[in-house]
Write an enzyme that holds these catalytic residues in place. Structure first.
Site, short mmCIF file in Angstrom:
data_model
loop_
_atom_site.label_atom_id
_atom_site.label_comp_id
_atom_site.label_asym_id
_atom_site.label_seq_id
_atom_site.Cartn_x
_atom_site.Cartn_y
_atom_site.Cartn_z
N ARG A 196 -14.55 2.98 11.58
CA ARG A 196 -13.55 2.07 11.00
C ARG A 196 -14.22 0.76 10.58
O ARG A 196 -13.86 0.16 9.58
CB ARG A 196 -12.43 1.79 12.00
CG ARG A 196 -11.62 3.04 12.36
CD ARG A 196 -10.53 2.69 13.37
NE ARG A 196 -9.73 3.84 13.75
CZ ARG A 196 -9.96 4.59 14.84
NH1 ARG A 196 -10.98 4.31 15.64
NH2 ARG A 196 -9.18 5.61 15.12
N GLY A 226 0.86 -1.19 0.00
CA GLY A 226 0.00 0.00 0.00
C GLY A 226 0.89 1.23 0.00
O GLY A 226 1.60 1.49 0.98
N ALA A 227 0.89 1.95 -1.13
CA ALA A 227 1.77 3.13 -1.23
C ALA A 227 0.99 4.42 -1.07
O ALA A 227 1.40 5.48 -1.52
CB ALA A 227 2.50 3.12 -2.58
N ASP A 236 -2.36 5.23 19.29
CA ASP A 236 -3.32 5.76 20.27
C ASP A 236 -2.61 6.35 21.49
O ASP A 236 -2.99 7.40 21.99
CB ASP A 236 -4.31 4.67 20.68
CG ASP A 236 -5.19 4.22 19.50
OD1 ASP A 236 -5.52 5.08 18.66
OD2 ASP A 236 -5.54 3.03 19.43
N ASN A 285 -7.67 -0.88 8.51
CA ASN A 285 -8.82 -0.86 9.40
C ASN A 285 -9.99 -1.68 8.87
O ASN A 285 -10.10 -1.84 7.66
CB ASN A 285 -9.28 0.60 9.58
CG ASN A 285 -8.57 1.26 10.74
OD1 ASN A 285 -8.39 0.64 11.79
ND2 ASN A 285 -8.17 2.51 10.56
N HIS A 341 -8.90 -0.86 18.67
CA HIS A 341 -8.60 0.45 18.07
C HIS A 341 -9.92 1.08 17.63
O HIS A 341 -10.31 1.00 16.47
CB HIS A 341 -7.67 0.25 16.87
CG HIS A 341 -7.25 1.53 16.21
ND1 HIS A 341 -6.78 2.61 16.90
CD2 HIS A 341 -7.24 1.89 14.90
CE1 HIS A 341 -6.48 3.58 16.05
NE2 HIS A 341 -6.76 3.17 14.83
N ARG A 380 -1.13 9.73 20.57
CA ARG A 380 -2.13 10.81 20.63
C ARG A 380 -2.36 11.24 22.08
O ARG A 380 -2.38 12.43 22.40
CB ARG A 380 -3.44 10.34 19.99
CG ARG A 380 -3.31 10.23 18.49
CD ARG A 380 -4.60 9.82 17.82
NE ARG A 380 -4.41 9.88 16.37
CZ ARG A 380 -4.89 9.00 15.51
NH1 ARG A 380 -5.62 7.98 15.93
NH2 ARG A 380 -4.66 9.15 14.23
C1 LMR Z 1 -6.33 6.39 12.88
O1 LMR Z 1 -6.62 6.17 14.05
O2 LMR Z 1 -5.82 7.45 12.49
C2 LMR Z 1 -6.55 5.32 11.85
O3 LMR Z 1 -7.15 4.21 12.43
C3 LMR Z 1 -7.34 5.81 10.69
C4 LMR Z 1 -8.75 6.26 11.04
O4 LMR Z 1 -9.59 6.22 10.12
O5 LMR Z 1 -9.02 6.68 12.15
#
Ligand code: LMR
Length: 313
Positions: A88, A7-8, A148, A120, A175, A151
């Site tokens: 997702r 996946g590019a 996560d 996802n 997630h 963030r």
């Molecule tokens: C994210 O958390 O950034 C990825 O899983 C992409 C998304 O759609 O949230």
């Protein structure tokens, strides 16, 4: 060391770029189905080498998995990103087919690879890759926890006006909105975060973290890529350099945390064999309840994948 990134698109290209400029691998193969796309991105990254001073060879190919042969680690980023208003989980039927066929091609050419899934819905795509590859669970894992927690750490660093480098945290579960940030295991330069921040601010940061991907989708009209691509590269680095880093990683649980057969983010030690060990924390009742909610949600989406597969059989 040879690493393939499938996946590019934005996430894959970011991952390949970090792997190259940080010289995490000797060779990075970028694969995409779109004619010339991976070739172009790989060439662009290679032309940056004399500027950023690295010698990792980057090679792009259109769907030619023979060029990925003998990869030590493969990162799967293929599939659709979400658009505003989507969860997702809405991506499951399209992305499951893509991840399954990519995994088949990967294991055909690199039967000893360690696979990191980024597509996802993450936990269920890790399930899809694992059952397709038939590799041990220690060699097929999903990248979400590093993203996560990054963030969460970034939001905390901003609120406390400190360096993100000094924030240590762990986060568990799927997630998605049911992920389980763990303030009890969050420290700032060794100081428990609860001694530095009030509960209301901390709760707001936990909430923002749970919706961190969605916040970016709303802002940009598509999913994030810098942090996800860098997080996947950090996992590759821990493996190829046998760093034994401690990260939250999505893996099939087989009795850990009292959970069997569900793919969830838990703290692990990452090294040359992939997942070297799953760390079992002594969760309190509230944390156990949150993890159980997350488990239930991921299991529902796993069941949805099983139904899709059964209807195709
Ligand atoms: C994210 O958390 O950034 C990825 O899983 C992409 C998304 O759609 O949230």
């Amino acid at each position: 060391m040879k690493v393939t990134v499938v996946g590019a698109g934005n996430v894959g290209a970011t991952c390949a770029d970090v792997l190259a400029y940080r010289e995490i691998a000797n060779e990075v193969v970028l694969v995409d189905i779109k004619e010339g796309f991976a070739e172009g991105k790989a060439l662009d990254i290679w032309q940056k080498a004399p500027i950023n001073l690295y010698d990792t060879r980057t090679v792009g190919v259109t769907n030619d998995y023979s060029k990925t042969a003998g990869s030590d680690v493969v990162v799967i980023t293929s599939g659709l990103p979400r658009k505003p208003g989507m969860t997702r989980d809405d991506l499951i039927s399209t992305n499951a087919g893509i991840v399954t066929s990519v995994t088949e091609n990967i294991v055909k050419h690199s039967p000893d690879a360690i696979i990191i899934v980024v597509s996802n819905p993450l936990d269920v795509m890790t399930y899809a890759a694992h059952i397709t590859s038939k590799l041990p669970r220690t060699r097929v894992m999903g990248m979400a926890g590093i993203l996560d927690t990054a963030r969460y750490r970034a939001f905390l660093a901003e609120a406390l006006n400190v360096s993100p480098k000094d924030i240590q945290a762990v986060l568990m579960g799927g997630h998605g909105d049911t992920m389980v940030p763990l303030p009890r295991y969050t420290t700032v330069g060794g100081i428990p975060v609860t001694e530095l921040i009030d509960k209301e601010t901390l709760d707001a940061i936990v909430d923002r973290t749970k919706n961190g991907g969605g916040e970016l989708v709303k802002l940009m009209g598509t999913s994030a890529w810098y942090a996800p691509g860098s997080a996947a590269a950090q996992m590759v680095e821990a493996i190829v350099r046998d760093q034994r880093r401690v990260f939250p990683v999505c893996v099939k649980l087989e009795g850990e945390y009292g959970i069997d057969g569900v793919y969830l983010g838990v703290p692990v030690i990452l090294g040359k064999n992939g997942i070297e060990r799953i760390i079992e924390l002594d969760l309190n009742e509230d944390e156990k309840q949150l993890l159980e909610t997350s488990r239930g949600h991921v299991k529902e989406v796993m069941d949805a994948l099983d139904n899709i597969n059964a209807s195709k059989a």
